[in-house]
Design a protein around this motif. Structure first.
Motif, PDB file in Angstrom:
ATOM      1  N   ARG B 266     -92.080 -50.673 -23.399  1.00 39.81           N
ATOM      2  CA  ARG B 266     -91.505 -51.173 -24.645  1.00 39.81           C
ATOM      3  C   ARG B 266     -90.403 -50.237 -25.141  1.00 39.81           C
ATOM      4  NH1 ARG B 266     -92.397 -51.766 -30.343  1.00 39.81           N
ATOM      5  NH2 ARG B 266     -93.154 -49.629 -30.455  1.00 39.81           N
ATOM      6  N   ASP B 268     -88.417 -49.038 -28.539  1.00 41.07           N
ATOM      7  CA  ASP B 268     -88.420 -49.146 -30.002  1.00 41.07           C
ATOM      8  C   ASP B 268     -87.039 -49.473 -30.540  1.00 41.07           C
ATOM      9  OD1 ASP B 268     -91.151 -48.515 -30.275  1.00 41.07           O
ATOM     10  OD2 ASP B 268     -90.673 -46.396 -29.957  1.00 41.07           O
ATOM     11  N   LEU B 269     -86.051 -48.886 -29.902  1.00 40.67           N
ATOM     12  CA  LEU B 269     -84.691 -49.137 -30.387  1.00 40.67           C
ATOM     13  C   LEU B 269     -83.690 -48.997 -29.251  1.00 40.67           C
ATOM     14  CD1 LEU B 269     -82.810 -46.296 -30.862  1.00 40.67           C
ATOM     15  CD2 LEU B 269     -84.688 -45.887 -32.433  1.00 40.67           C
ATOM     16  N   ASP B 292     -88.706 -57.097 -30.241  1.00 42.06           N
ATOM     17  CA  ASP B 292     -89.415 -55.901 -30.717  1.00 42.06           C
ATOM     18  C   ASP B 292     -88.555 -54.642 -30.608  1.00 42.06           C
ATOM     19  OD1 ASP B 292     -89.395 -55.998 -27.994  1.00 42.06           O
ATOM     20  OD2 ASP B 292     -91.453 -55.257 -27.728  1.00 42.06           O
ATOM     21  N   THR B 293     -87.313 -54.774 -30.150  1.00 41.57           N
ATOM     22  CA  THR B 293     -86.399 -53.640 -30.054  1.00 41.57           C
ATOM     23  C   THR B 293     -85.351 -53.739 -31.161  1.00 41.57           C
ATOM     24  OG1 THR B 293     -86.661 -53.535 -27.655  1.00 41.57           O
ATOM     25  CG2 THR B 293     -84.728 -52.449 -28.575  1.00 41.57           C
ATOM     26  N   ARG B 321     -83.526 -40.065 -33.634  1.00 41.15           N
ATOM     27  CA  ARG B 321     -84.638 -40.877 -34.142  1.00 41.15           C
ATOM     28  C   ARG B 321     -85.936 -40.552 -33.408  1.00 41.15           C
ATOM     29  NH1 ARG B 321     -80.225 -43.480 -35.778  1.00 41.15           N
ATOM     30  NH2 ARG B 321     -80.401 -44.659 -37.712  1.00 41.15           N
ATOM     31  N   ILE B 322     -85.832 -40.230 -32.126  1.00 43.60           N
ATOM     32  CA  ILE B 322     -87.038 -39.824 -31.387  1.00 43.60           C
ATOM     33  C   ILE B 322     -87.531 -38.470 -31.905  1.00 43.60           C
ATOM     34  CG2 ILE B 322     -87.865 -39.017 -29.135  1.00 43.60           C
ATOM     35  CD1 ILE B 322     -86.111 -41.220 -27.873  1.00 43.60           C
ATOM     36  N   ALA B 327     -89.254 -42.961 -33.576  1.00 42.87           N
ATOM     37  CA  ALA B 327     -89.272 -43.814 -32.382  1.00 42.87           C
ATOM     38  C   ALA B 327     -89.897 -43.036 -31.234  1.00 42.87           C
ATOM     39  CB  ALA B 327     -87.853 -44.249 -32.018  1.00 42.87           C
ATOM     40  N   ASP B 328     -90.551 -43.761 -30.335  1.00 41.10           N
ATOM     41  CA  ASP B 328     -91.144 -43.118 -29.160  1.00 41.10           C
ATOM     42  C   ASP B 328     -90.285 -43.312 -27.917  1.00 41.10           C
ATOM     43  OD1 ASP B 328     -93.457 -42.054 -30.343  1.00 41.10           O
ATOM     44  OD2 ASP B 328     -94.423 -44.027 -30.304  1.00 41.10           O
ATOM     45  N   ARG B 329     -89.664 -44.476 -27.819  1.00 44.12           N
ATOM     46  CA  ARG B 329     -88.904 -44.782 -26.605  1.00 44.12           C
ATOM     47  C   ARG B 329     -87.634 -45.513 -27.021  1.00 44.12           C
ATOM     48  NH1 ARG B 329     -88.879 -48.326 -21.893  1.00 44.12           N
ATOM     49  NH2 ARG B 329     -88.721 -47.010 -20.031  1.00 44.12           N
ATOM     50  N   ALA B 330     -86.486 -45.007 -26.550  1.00 45.54           N
ATOM     51  CA  ALA B 330     -85.204 -45.569 -26.993  1.00 45.54           C
ATOM     52  C   ALA B 330     -84.223 -45.654 -25.836  1.00 45.54           C
ATOM     53  CB  ALA B 330     -84.619 -44.709 -28.108  1.00 45.54           C
ATOM     54  N   GLU B 349     -87.525 -40.668 -24.232  1.00 43.76           N
ATOM     55  CA  GLU B 349     -88.870 -40.796 -24.808  1.00 43.76           C
ATOM     56  C   GLU B 349     -89.277 -39.507 -25.517  1.00 43.76           C
ATOM     57  OE1 GLU B 349     -90.801 -43.593 -21.255  1.00 43.76           O
ATOM     58  OE2 GLU B 349     -91.653 -41.624 -21.704  1.00 43.76           O
TER      59      GLU B 349
END
Lengths: 200, 351
Positions: B266, B268-269, B292-293, B321-322, B327-330, B349
């Motif tokens: 997934r 996040d952004l 969801d992104t 942002r991470i 966010a976890d994954r971008a 990540e």
């Protein structure tokens, strides 16, 4: 289908065959694609101060906030340390030849610059780097590292906010700076004396 | 594969840097990014920059900008005539080799002294296209027109992208075009600049710069509480000639996203470097980004597009942002060349 090979002068390689619809058109052997871009260049604040002062026969430099080294012309930074250098200092229009080059090939269109001419790094008194200029007023063969020189300015009426205000640098007749202390060597000596970097 | 992360970044974008040189722009930015993680230039193993002589109007202009780094005693250094995201790729490769543990990446663009629309024409095919001097907006408009006529998106769909960018850009100090009250109807009422593109469809032109500090492995963990680990980075290129491409597609963007592992988990952004709404739409589609992104939480390149830096800014925005824990994954993306010709995708990540 009647292919028409292009003339031989097109170049090496296998013949190119054109379709009949364009077989009788003149081959394109070259194209010219002129490129022109225009810019509105605005000098930095440091360069503007420098050029305005230069128009009244003043030479400005920047002093490093790190170790006081003076850079000319001023660019607003100490490039060795990557920090802002905002302080301006007045420099005299005298110095010595740090290194030089005698050129025997004329620059096309520069009738005002007869060969041989001498371009040199002029190390102004109080500055820590060289300042590019022409040396004249003596034979090219007499120019040497350490020779003391002073600026020969354009007539006052011709001065302006440009880099062209000094016509050339001429010998002052003062005793030479010893070669071991001339040009960038002065910097190395200063660094060694203050325990700074290798000053190469 | 060696673990490499973004540990620090700095961004500055304004409409025009009139009296500020590239060097004066970059001195505070480089110092900000380095000192945020307690580093000086002596601690940096490799330095790589991106810029364009066509913006400076001067050959080898990047050499002068090294004045901002403090390259004394001499440093290990390189430069790309591309967006800083591609300089980051080179630095990432250098870190993979393993000889250095830290890298400084920066890029900048000051396009205001010239005509950006014309400067970009010189990146086109020099024999048959560049001599026509098609301006950058016109070239992008050809692509947007083809996209609309293909039925892939409607004019309203493009306006929605513009509105989302303007909403997201509120609160981004580096955004030039931000509006909490932007509406689709408002965008559609704007006069076209290059049919079918309206002002809000085209990136807001900015001058500015971006700096990113990379570090490998435990060095990254020691410098930063939550490094943004680069899990995949890939750069792909489509044909240069506009006539041989389907301009409604960007296969190189899809491939780069796949190779960078964008769809492995997934997202996040996604920070996308789409200089027009139509290009952002193509990128979103090619990368298969789902609902969801969050796309371009910073406003993206539409909010402020600094030539040569906009791609690196995307990486900095996503990494920030991470690291901040939001966010976890971008995914971060950079493009280069006409009509999304080149695409780089960087997936990051948190740990």
């Amino acid at each position: 289908m009647t292919d028409t090979p292009l003339p031989d002068e097109v170049g090496e390689g296998p013949p190119i065959h054109l379709p009949p619809s364009i077989s009788d058109v003149e081959p394109v052997l070259s194209v010219r694609t002129p490129i022109r871009l225009e810019y509105d260049f605005i000098p930095s604040a440091a360069a503007q101060q420098y050029l305005r002062a230069y128009a009244s026969k003043r030479i400005l430099g920047n002093r490093s906030p790190v170790d006081g080294a003076v850079f000319v012309p001023p660019r607003g930074v100490d490039p060795r340390n990557g920090v802002v250098a905002a302080e301006m200092v007045d420099l005299v229009d005298r110095g010595h030849v740090g290194s030089f080059c005698v050129t025997h090939l004329p620059i096309p269109g520069r009738k005002d610059l007869p060969v041989p001419y001498v371009s040199a790094w002029i190390h102004l008194d109080g500055a820590d780097i060289g300042f590019l200029g022409l040396v004249a007023g003596c034979a090219a063969a007499d120019v040497r590292i350490g020779m003391r020189v002073r600026a020969v300015w354009k007539p006052d009426a011709e001065l302006g906010a440009t880099a062209e205000n000094v016509l050339h640098w001429e010998p002052t007749g003062e005793p030479d700076v010893p070669v071991a202390e001339a040009g960038n060597r002065a910097w190395a000596l200063k660094q060694a004396a203050t325990g700074g970097g290798d000053g190469a | 594969m060696r673990e490499v992360a973004v540990v620090s970044s700095a961004v500055y974008q304004v409409e025009a840097l009139t009296f500020t040189t590239d060097v004066q722009l970059m001195v505070p930015l480089i110092n900000e990014a380095r000192s945020a993680v307690g580093l000086t230039q002596a601690d940096i193993g490799f330095t790589c920059s991106g810029s364009s002589d066509f913006l400076a109007g001067q050959g080898f202009s990047f050499v002068q900008t090294l004045d901002a780094v403090g390259a004394f005693p001499p440093i290990s250094e390189s430069h790309v005539e591309m967006d800083g995201a591609f300089a980051l790729y080179e630095a990432w490769v250098k870190l993979q080799v393993g000889e250095v543990d830290t890298a400084l990446v920066y890029s900048y663009g000051k396009s205001s002294p010239g005509s950006r629309r014309d400067v970009l024409a010189v990146q086109l095919d020099p024999y048959t296209v560049a001599p026509l001097w098609p301006d950058a907006h016109a070239v992008a408009a050809l692509q947007a027109r083809l996209l609309l006529e293909s039925g892939a998106v409607s004019a309203e769909g493009l306006a929605e992208i513009a509105v989302r960018s303007q909403h997201h850009a509120v609160g981004n100090p580096n955004a030039l075009r931000a509006s909490a009250g932007a509406t689709v109807a408002g965008v559609l009422s704007e006069p076209v600049v290059a049919d079918p593109l309206r002002p809000s469809d085209i990136a807001a032109e900015s001058d500015g710069g971006c700096v990113v500090v990379l570090a490998a492995g435990d060095r990254a963990r020691s410098l930063c509480e939550r490094p943004a680990w680069i899990r995949g980075i890939d750069h792909r290129i489509d044909a240069h000639a506009l006539g041989v491409r389907d301009l409604t597609r960007a296969p190189s963007a899809a491939l780069a996203a796949e190779k960078a592992g964008a769809r492995d988990d997934r997202l996040d952004l996604a920070e996308l470097h789409g200089p027009t709404t139509s290009q952002e739409h193509i990128l979103t589609t090619e990368m298969g980004l789902g609902a969801d992104t969050v796309v371009n939480p910073s406003g993206g390149a539409l909010a402020a597009d600094t030539l040569m830096a906009a791609g690196l800014v995307r990486i900095a925005e996503a990494a920030r942002r991470i690291s901040a824990g939001g966010a976890d994954r971008a995914l971060a993306h950079a493009t280069s060349g006409p009509c999304l010709q080149q695409n780089l995708v960087c997936v990051m990540e948190g740990e």
